[in-house]
Design a protein around this motif. Structure first.
Motif, PDB file in Angstrom:
ATOM      1  N   VAL A  16      14.345  -0.238 -19.716  1.00  0.00           N
ATOM      2  CA  VAL A  16      12.940  -0.163 -19.308  1.00  0.00           C
ATOM      3  C   VAL A  16      12.453   1.279 -19.340  1.00  0.00           C
ATOM      4  O   VAL A  16      11.387   1.587 -19.897  1.00  0.00           O
ATOM      5  CB  VAL A  16      12.757  -0.770 -17.896  1.00  0.00           C
ATOM      6  CG1 VAL A  16      11.336  -0.516 -17.381  1.00  0.00           C
ATOM      7  CG2 VAL A  16      13.046  -2.272 -17.918  1.00  0.00           C
ATOM      8  N   LEU A  41       7.328  -3.491 -23.205  1.00  0.00           N
ATOM      9  CA  LEU A  41       8.341  -4.141 -22.377  1.00  0.00           C
ATOM     10  C   LEU A  41       8.544  -5.609 -22.707  1.00  0.00           C
ATOM     11  O   LEU A  41       9.492  -6.225 -22.223  1.00  0.00           O
ATOM     12  CB  LEU A  41       7.968  -3.995 -20.892  1.00  0.00           C
ATOM     13  CG  LEU A  41       7.931  -2.555 -20.377  1.00  0.00           C
ATOM     14  CD1 LEU A  41       7.417  -2.522 -18.951  1.00  0.00           C
ATOM     15  CD2 LEU A  41       9.307  -1.916 -20.462  1.00  0.00           C
ATOM     16  N   PRO A  48      10.668  -6.165 -15.515  1.00  0.00           N
ATOM     17  CA  PRO A  48      10.387  -4.749 -15.766  1.00  0.00           C
ATOM     18  C   PRO A  48       9.165  -4.217 -15.021  1.00  0.00           C
ATOM     19  O   PRO A  48       9.190  -3.097 -14.491  1.00  0.00           O
ATOM     20  CB  PRO A  48      10.186  -4.697 -17.286  1.00  0.00           C
ATOM     21  CG  PRO A  48      11.062  -5.780 -17.802  1.00  0.00           C
ATOM     22  CD  PRO A  48      10.953  -6.877 -16.783  1.00  0.00           C
ATOM     23  N   LEU A 175      15.463  -9.219 -13.933  1.00  0.00           N
ATOM     24  CA  LEU A 175      15.771  -8.605 -15.219  1.00  0.00           C
ATOM     25  C   LEU A 175      17.221  -8.847 -15.639  1.00  0.00           C
ATOM     26  O   LEU A 175      17.489  -9.227 -16.787  1.00  0.00           O
ATOM     27  CB  LEU A 175      15.497  -7.098 -15.159  1.00  0.00           C
ATOM     28  CG  LEU A 175      15.847  -6.288 -16.411  1.00  0.00           C
ATOM     29  CD1 LEU A 175      14.951  -6.693 -17.582  1.00  0.00           C
ATOM     30  CD2 LEU A 175      15.725  -4.798 -16.134  1.00  0.00           C
TER      31      LEU A 175
END
Length: 204
Positions: A16, A41, A48, A175
């Motif tokens: 990220v 992203l 993120p 994530l």
């Protein structure tokens, strides 16, 4: 400005920051817009965004008056979409055009790199089943509640750090598919809301 071209979604906090730093370098003195960040992203960048926006708040950039509240508004909109199960993130035009100067985004990425490296060492795919299904909706609702505490807490020095840290924990859990961290984030959210309420009551 156009966002950077990416092949797939990021899989770590370091990924990220790498993408945001590249975007910031490309923007330079110009503004890196939220729309550009979304492209960089990935269209499913719930995790993120729930990482980078709290990181901005925790960094020196977060001391800009009104910025924590503005980020909380963005995250509420994203959390609503997460709860509704939208496959692709959507931001209205006026929010897509908001952002930070490229050089500030680079500073945020550089300042938070040590934190990101530690996060990537500590957190990984434990109990991934706890990051899917109903728990995703739980995370979205918790993020909304935490964001609602930010505007009043912004009046107190560093007080918004607690809810932002809890939101970041949810973002990392989503994530990297870490169910243990998801459970910890839920506990942290309860504590953050309680601490925030206590601070605000003491101020009153």
């Amino acid at each position: 400005m156009a966002g950077i071209d990416t092949g797939d979604d990021p899989h770590s906090v370091g990924d990220v920051l790498d993408r945001l730093r590249e975007l910031g370098c490309k923007a330079g003195d110009d503004k890196a817009e939220l729309g550009d960040m979304l492209e960089a992203l990935g269209s499913r960048a719930y995790g993120p965004f729930f990482i980078i926006l709290p990181l901005v708040d925790i960094s020196p950039v977060g001391s800009i008056p009104g910025l924590p509240t503005a980020m909380a508004v963005v995250m509420i909109l994203l959390a609503i979409q997460l709860v509704l199960g939208r496959e692709h993130l959507w931001l209205p035009g006026f929010l897509r055009r908001r952002g930070l100067k490229g050089d500030r985004l680079v500073k945020v990425a550089d300042k938070t790199r040590p934190i990101a490296d530690r996060m990537d060492r500590w957190f990984h795919g434990r109990l991934p089943m706890l990051t899917r299904g109903p728990m995703v909706k739980v995370a979205g609702i918790a993020v909304m509640l935490l964001c609602l505490t930010v505007p009043p807490l912004e009046l107190l020095p560093l007080a918004s750090t607690a809810p932002m840290a809890a939101i970041m924990a949810f973002g990392i859990a989503l994530l990297v598919r870490d169910g243990v961290l998801m459970l910890f984030a839920c506990a942290l959210a309860i504590g953050a809301v309680a601490v925030g309420a206590g601070l605000f009551a003491a101020r009153g």
